[in-house]
Design a protein around this motif. Structure first.
Motif, PDB file in Angstrom:
ATOM      1  N   ILE A 150       2.538   1.166   1.438  1.00  0.00           N
ATOM      2  CA  ILE A 150       3.405   0.331   0.590  1.00  0.00           C
ATOM      3  C   ILE A 150       3.354   0.813  -0.855  1.00  0.00           C
ATOM      4  CG2 ILE A 150       3.699  -2.002  -0.336  1.00  0.00           C
ATOM      5  CD1 ILE A 150       2.754  -3.044   2.407  1.00  0.00           C
ATOM      6  N   LEU A 151       2.156   1.145  -1.358  1.00  0.00           N
ATOM      7  CA  LEU A 151       2.024   1.653  -2.723  1.00  0.00           C
ATOM      8  C   LEU A 151       2.789   2.960  -2.912  1.00  0.00           C
ATOM      9  CD1 LEU A 151       0.672   1.284  -5.509  1.00  0.00           C
ATOM     10  CD2 LEU A 151      -1.219   2.639  -4.630  1.00  0.00           C
ATOM     11  N   LEU A 152       2.694   3.860  -1.949  1.00  0.00           N
ATOM     12  CA  LEU A 152       3.428   5.122  -2.036  1.00  0.00           C
ATOM     13  C   LEU A 152       4.940   4.892  -2.021  1.00  0.00           C
ATOM     14  CD1 LEU A 152       1.269   7.453   0.239  1.00  0.00           C
ATOM     15  CD2 LEU A 152       1.537   7.561  -2.236  1.00  0.00           C
ATOM     16  N   LEU A 153       5.405   3.968  -1.194  1.00  0.00           N
ATOM     17  CA  LEU A 153       6.832   3.662  -1.162  1.00  0.00           C
ATOM     18  C   LEU A 153       7.305   3.059  -2.480  1.00  0.00           C
ATOM     19  CD1 LEU A 153       7.242   2.268   2.465  1.00  0.00           C
ATOM     20  CD2 LEU A 153       8.110   4.420   1.541  1.00  0.00           C
ATOM     21  N   VAL A 154       6.519   2.148  -3.044  1.00  0.00           N
ATOM     22  CA  VAL A 154       6.882   1.558  -4.337  1.00  0.00           C
ATOM     23  C   VAL A 154       6.916   2.634  -5.421  1.00  0.00           C
ATOM     24  CG1 VAL A 154       6.088  -0.017  -6.149  1.00  0.00           C
ATOM     25  CG2 VAL A 154       6.123  -0.770  -3.779  1.00  0.00           C
ATOM     26  N   ALA A 155       5.951   3.550  -5.408  1.00  0.00           N
ATOM     27  CA  ALA A 155       5.916   4.624  -6.391  1.00  0.00           C
ATOM     28  C   ALA A 155       7.130   5.543  -6.245  1.00  0.00           C
ATOM     29  CB  ALA A 155       4.620   5.423  -6.252  1.00  0.00           C
ATOM     30  N   ALA A 156       7.487   5.881  -5.019  1.00  0.00           N
ATOM     31  CA  ALA A 156       8.640   6.752  -4.789  1.00  0.00           C
ATOM     32  C   ALA A 156       9.930   6.072  -5.222  1.00  0.00           C
ATOM     33  CB  ALA A 156       8.708   7.144  -3.313  1.00  0.00           C
ATOM     34  N   VAL A 157      10.089   4.798  -4.881  1.00  0.00           N
ATOM     35  CA  VAL A 157      11.300   4.071  -5.285  1.00  0.00           C
ATOM     36  C   VAL A 157      11.371   3.957  -6.798  1.00  0.00           C
ATOM     37  CG1 VAL A 157      12.413   1.797  -5.207  1.00  0.00           C
ATOM     38  CG2 VAL A 157      11.559   2.837  -3.115  1.00  0.00           C
TER      39      VAL A 157
END
Length: 126
Positions: free
Chosen positions: A13-20
């Motif tokens: 989830i953290l990686l997805l938030v960072a990418a977005v």
């Protein structure tokens, strides 16, 4: 029986938030921000830098003085010293043997400092 959530789910989830977030910043900086800032180019603003000194035309291959590298190495030496001194000062009350270790570290740095001073490393020449 339901499977428990993976322990790596928060990291995903953290990686997805960072990418977005990164994609949103790139998109917004290209589309929205140019509309908000004024477009007022001037000759002085378009120069490589505004310090008032004209750029040198020597190219990127001219040789630097050894003093430049020596100054950089001395900066790294004393920067590392400061990086080691802070944790030692914080934990000094917990172990007395760290005092002897830090004294030997400081003595080594002092020897290097005296050597560099004797060689004239701190003399700045134009």
């Amino acid at each position: 029986m339901a499977h428990p959530a993976s322990p790596f789910l928060p990291i995903l989830i953290l990686l997805l938030v960072a990418a977005v977030t990164a994609i949103a910043i790139l998109v917004l900086s290209g589309k929205v921000l140019p509309l908000l800032k004024p477009n007022n180019p001037q000759e002085a603003k378009l120069r490589p830098y505004e310090c008032g000194v004209p750029a040198q035309q020597e190219g990127a291959r001219h040789k630097y003085s050894v003093k430049f590298y020596l100054t950089a190495m001395l900066f790294i030496l004393f920067d590392v010293e400061a990086a080691f001194l802070l944790p030692w000062a914080v934990n000094f009350k917990h172990a007395l043997w760290t005092f002897a270790a830090m004294l030997s570290f400081m003595a080594t740095l002092l020897v290097g400092f005296i050597y560099a001073w004797g060689k004239g490393a701190f003399e700045w020449e134009h």
